[in-house]
Design a protein around this motif. Structure first.
Motif, PDB file in Angstrom:
ATOM      1  N   PRO A  24       0.794  -1.237   0.000  1.00 29.19           N
ATOM      2  CA  PRO A  24       0.000   0.000   0.000  1.00 29.19           C
ATOM      3  C   PRO A  24       0.824   1.284   0.000  1.00 29.19           C
ATOM      4  N   TYR A  25       0.175   2.343  -0.435  1.00 29.76           N
ATOM      5  CA  TYR A  25       0.731   3.701  -0.339  1.00 29.76           C
ATOM      6  C   TYR A  25       0.604   4.194   1.100  1.00 29.76           C
ATOM      7  N   ALA A  26       1.232   5.327   1.392  1.00 36.08           N
ATOM      8  CA  ALA A  26       1.226   5.878   2.755  1.00 36.08           C
ATOM      9  C   ALA A  26      -0.203   6.116   3.223  1.00 36.08           C
ATOM     10  N   GLY A  27      -0.538   5.558   4.382  1.00 38.73           N
ATOM     11  CA  GLY A  27      -1.867   5.700   4.935  1.00 38.73           C
ATOM     12  C   GLY A  27      -2.885   4.766   4.330  1.00 38.73           C
ATOM     13  N   GLY A  28      -2.504   3.996   3.317  1.00 36.37           N
ATOM     14  CA  GLY A  28      -3.447   3.140   2.608  1.00 36.37           C
ATOM     15  C   GLY A  28      -3.634   1.795   3.281  1.00 36.37           C
ATOM     16  N   SER A  29      -4.585   1.027   2.763  1.00 38.74           N
ATOM     17  CA  SER A  29      -4.886  -0.292   3.309  1.00 38.74           C
ATOM     18  C   SER A  29      -5.058  -1.285   2.172  1.00 38.74           C
ATOM     19  N   ALA A  30      -5.191  -2.536   2.550  1.00 42.48           N
ATOM     20  CA  ALA A  30      -5.382  -3.605   1.569  1.00 42.48           C
ATOM     21  C   ALA A  30      -6.656  -3.417   0.764  1.00 42.48           C
ATOM     22  N   GLU A  75      -3.706  -2.127  16.006  1.00 39.41           N
ATOM     23  CA  GLU A  75      -2.306  -2.396  16.317  1.00 39.41           C
ATOM     24  C   GLU A  75      -1.467  -1.124  16.175  1.00 39.41           C
ATOM     25  N   ALA A  76      -0.360  -1.105  16.871  1.00 33.26           N
ATOM     26  CA  ALA A  76       0.557   0.030  16.747  1.00 33.26           C
ATOM     27  C   ALA A  76       1.338  -0.100  15.434  1.00 33.26           C
ATOM     28  N   PRO A  77       1.449   0.973  14.653  1.00 38.44           N
ATOM     29  CA  PRO A  77       2.267   0.907  13.431  1.00 38.44           C
ATOM     30  C   PRO A  77       3.714   0.580  13.769  1.00 38.44           C
ATOM     31  N   HIS A  78       4.363  -0.178  12.914  1.00 33.50           N
ATOM     32  CA  HIS A  78       5.763  -0.509  13.133  1.00 33.50           C
ATOM     33  C   HIS A  78       6.645   0.712  12.879  1.00 33.50           C
ATOM     34  N   ALA A  79       7.668   0.846  13.676  1.00 33.89           N
ATOM     35  CA  ALA A  79       8.667   1.897  13.483  1.00 33.89           C
ATOM     36  C   ALA A  79       9.857   1.276  12.751  1.00 33.89           C
ATOM     37  N   GLY A  80      10.092   1.700  11.531  1.00 29.48           N
ATOM     38  CA  GLY A  80      11.228   1.191  10.780  1.00 29.48           C
ATOM     39  C   GLY A  80      10.837   0.291   9.637  1.00 29.48           C
ATOM     40  N   ASP A  98      12.805  13.653   0.158  1.00 24.83           N
ATOM     41  CA  ASP A  98      13.184  14.767   1.037  1.00 24.83           C
ATOM     42  C   ASP A  98      12.922  14.326   2.472  1.00 24.83           C
ATOM     43  N   ALA A  99      13.938  13.747   3.116  1.00 24.25           N
ATOM     44  CA  ALA A  99      13.767  13.218   4.471  1.00 24.25           C
ATOM     45  C   ALA A  99      13.327  14.292   5.466  1.00 24.25           C
ATOM     46  N   PRO A 100      13.945  15.489   5.480  1.00 27.49           N
ATOM     47  CA  PRO A 100      13.490  16.517   6.426  1.00 27.49           C
ATOM     48  C   PRO A 100      12.027  16.917   6.211  1.00 27.49           C
ATOM     49  N   ALA A 101      11.593  16.998   4.943  1.00 28.37           N
ATOM     50  CA  ALA A 101      10.202  17.373   4.665  1.00 28.37           C
ATOM     51  C   ALA A 101       9.243  16.308   5.164  1.00 28.37           C
ATOM     52  N   ASN A 102       9.597  15.036   5.004  1.00 27.71           N
ATOM     53  CA  ASN A 102       8.731  13.965   5.491  1.00 27.71           C
ATOM     54  C   ASN A 102       8.697  13.919   7.015  1.00 27.71           C
ATOM     55  N   ARG A 147      -3.170   8.837  12.092  1.00 27.58           N
ATOM     56  CA  ARG A 147      -2.294   7.935  12.858  1.00 27.58           C
ATOM     57  C   ARG A 147      -1.401   7.093  11.959  1.00 27.58           C
ATOM     58  N   PRO A 148      -1.943   6.334  11.018  1.00 24.71           N
ATOM     59  CA  PRO A 148      -1.038   5.574  10.149  1.00 24.71           C
ATOM     60  C   PRO A 148      -0.221   6.460   9.220  1.00 24.71           C
ATOM     61  N   LEU A 149      -0.789   7.595   8.791  1.00 26.79           N
ATOM     62  CA  LEU A 149      -0.056   8.478   7.894  1.00 26.79           C
ATOM     63  C   LEU A 149       1.201   9.041   8.548  1.00 26.79           C
ATOM     64  N   ARG A 150       1.090   9.430   9.798  1.00 32.71           N
ATOM     65  CA  ARG A 150       2.263   9.983  10.478  1.00 32.71           C
ATOM     66  C   ARG A 150       3.346   8.923  10.601  1.00 32.71           C
ATOM     67  N   ALA A 151       2.946   7.683  10.892  1.00 31.02           N
ATOM     68  CA  ALA A 151       3.923   6.602  10.964  1.00 31.02           C
ATOM     69  C   ALA A 151       4.569   6.369   9.599  1.00 31.02           C
ATOM     70  N   ASP A 152       3.771   6.438   8.537  1.00 33.21           N
ATOM     71  CA  ASP A 152       4.301   6.198   7.197  1.00 33.21           C
ATOM     72  C   ASP A 152       5.225   7.325   6.744  1.00 33.21           C
ATOM     73  N   MET A 153       4.933   8.550   7.151  1.00 32.38           N
ATOM     74  CA  MET A 153       5.843   9.651   6.822  1.00 32.38           C
ATOM     75  C   MET A 153       7.207   9.439   7.468  1.00 32.38           C
ATOM     76  N   ARG A 154       7.200   8.864   8.672  1.00 31.37           N
ATOM     77  CA  ARG A 154       8.480   8.561   9.325  1.00 31.37           C
ATOM     78  C   ARG A 154       9.217   7.449   8.589  1.00 31.37           C
ATOM     79  N   LEU A 155       8.460   6.469   8.072  1.00 37.66           N
ATOM     80  CA  LEU A 155       9.101   5.428   7.265  1.00 37.66           C
ATOM     81  C   LEU A 155       9.744   6.026   6.015  1.00 37.66           C
ATOM     82  N   LEU A 156       9.031   6.958   5.362  1.00 41.01           N
ATOM     83  CA  LEU A 156       9.574   7.598   4.165  1.00 41.01           C
ATOM     84  C   LEU A 156      10.809   8.433   4.500  1.00 41.01           C
ATOM     85  N   ALA A 157      10.771   9.088   5.659  1.00 42.08           N
ATOM     86  CA  ALA A 157      11.936   9.875   6.072  1.00 42.08           C
ATOM     87  C   ALA A 157      13.142   8.960   6.286  1.00 42.08           C
TER      88      ALA A 157
END
Length: 251
Positions: free
Chosen positions: A9-15, A45-50, A110-114, A150-160
């Motif tokens: 999935p894309y950031a914030g997306g689901s199956a 569930e809590a989004p995975h970090a990393g 752009d890691a800082p922007a994400n 909630r999932p979007l913020r976690a996914d932005m960190r993954l992109l960063a």
């Protein structure tokens, strides 16, 4: 043996976004759309970090490791698919093809922007609204908005995180798909995957913006074509193996 088309999935997306694509797949094909922690049916569930933890979560959800696989990812899912591909190759079960849609290699992110988007809910909401994939009524409803963020913020960190890691070349055939009007990851960015592919299969352009795969059925039909090719190759390899096997001697 069925071929598998795996869609990440894309950031914030689901199956859920990929379920309609099953109708376009050939009969002996299974479409698999793994749900990420904190997304869709796994929202509790809590989004995975990393990225590495997400990849390890995805691997056991891919089905029979010996069956032919087409690996697809859109936007953030493209980066995840790239990493899943590497892990599958390390395990000795490489996919038949990797298809990356609407995403360039990590060095173009752009890691800082994400990071900034992950830390600023208002800016992130504005970004989501500009992309146009989330209905305005969802973004206007406080509880629904919180579920989106909630999932979007976690996914932005993954992109960063992905924007700080070197891009490793893949050894399987790599196809890149881009929307002609995509201003988030334009075709020139998506085409940069050719520098990280041992078997570059080219860039394919589609009409539309960042979410072009959902504007018509061109992308699922493209994946279905790859699945048919994988099925034919798998069948031919099986026939060749049977022909080379020693025949029983008459008694």
């Amino acid at each position: 043996m069925n071929v598998r088309v795996v869609c990440l999935p894309y950031a914030g997306g689901s199956a859920h976004a990929y379920r309609p694509w099953s109708a376009h797949m050939p009969r002996a094909c299974e479409l698999i759309a793994p749900e990420l922690p904190g997304h869709g049916r796994r929202i509790a569930e809590a989004p995975h970090a990393g990225v590495a933890r997400v990849v390890e979560d995805v691997l056991p959800r891919l089905g029979d490791p010996t069956a032919p696989m087409i690996l697809f990812g859109h936007s953030m899912g493209g980066l995840l698919a790239h990493e899943v591909c590497h892990r599958l190759c390390e395990l000795g079960t490489p996919p038949k093809a990797l298809v990356i849609s609407a995403m360039g290699p990590g060095e173009l992110l752009d890691a800082p922007a994400n990071h900034a988007l992950a830390d600023d809910p208002d800016a992130l909401l504005g970004h989501v609204a500009r992309l146009g994939a989330t209905p305005d009524e969802v973004l206007a409803h406080p509880q629904m908005r919180a579920l989106v963020l909630r999932p979007l913020r976690a996914d932005m960190r993954l992109l960063a995180e992905a924007g700080t890691a070197p891009t490793r070349p893949v050894t399987v055939p790599l196809y890149a798909l881009a929307g002609e009007q995509d201003v988030v990851h334009p075709p020139s960015h998506v085409a940069a995957w050719q520098h990280h592919a041992r078997h570059w299969k080219g860039l394919r352009l589609f009409t539309g913006g960042h979410f072009f795969p959902w504007q018509d059925d061109a992308v699922p039909r493209f994946l279905a074509g790859l699945a048919r090719t994988a099925l034919a190759e798998h069948a031919a390899a099986g026939e060749q193996a049977q022909g080379l096997s020693p025949q029983p001697r008459p008694s």
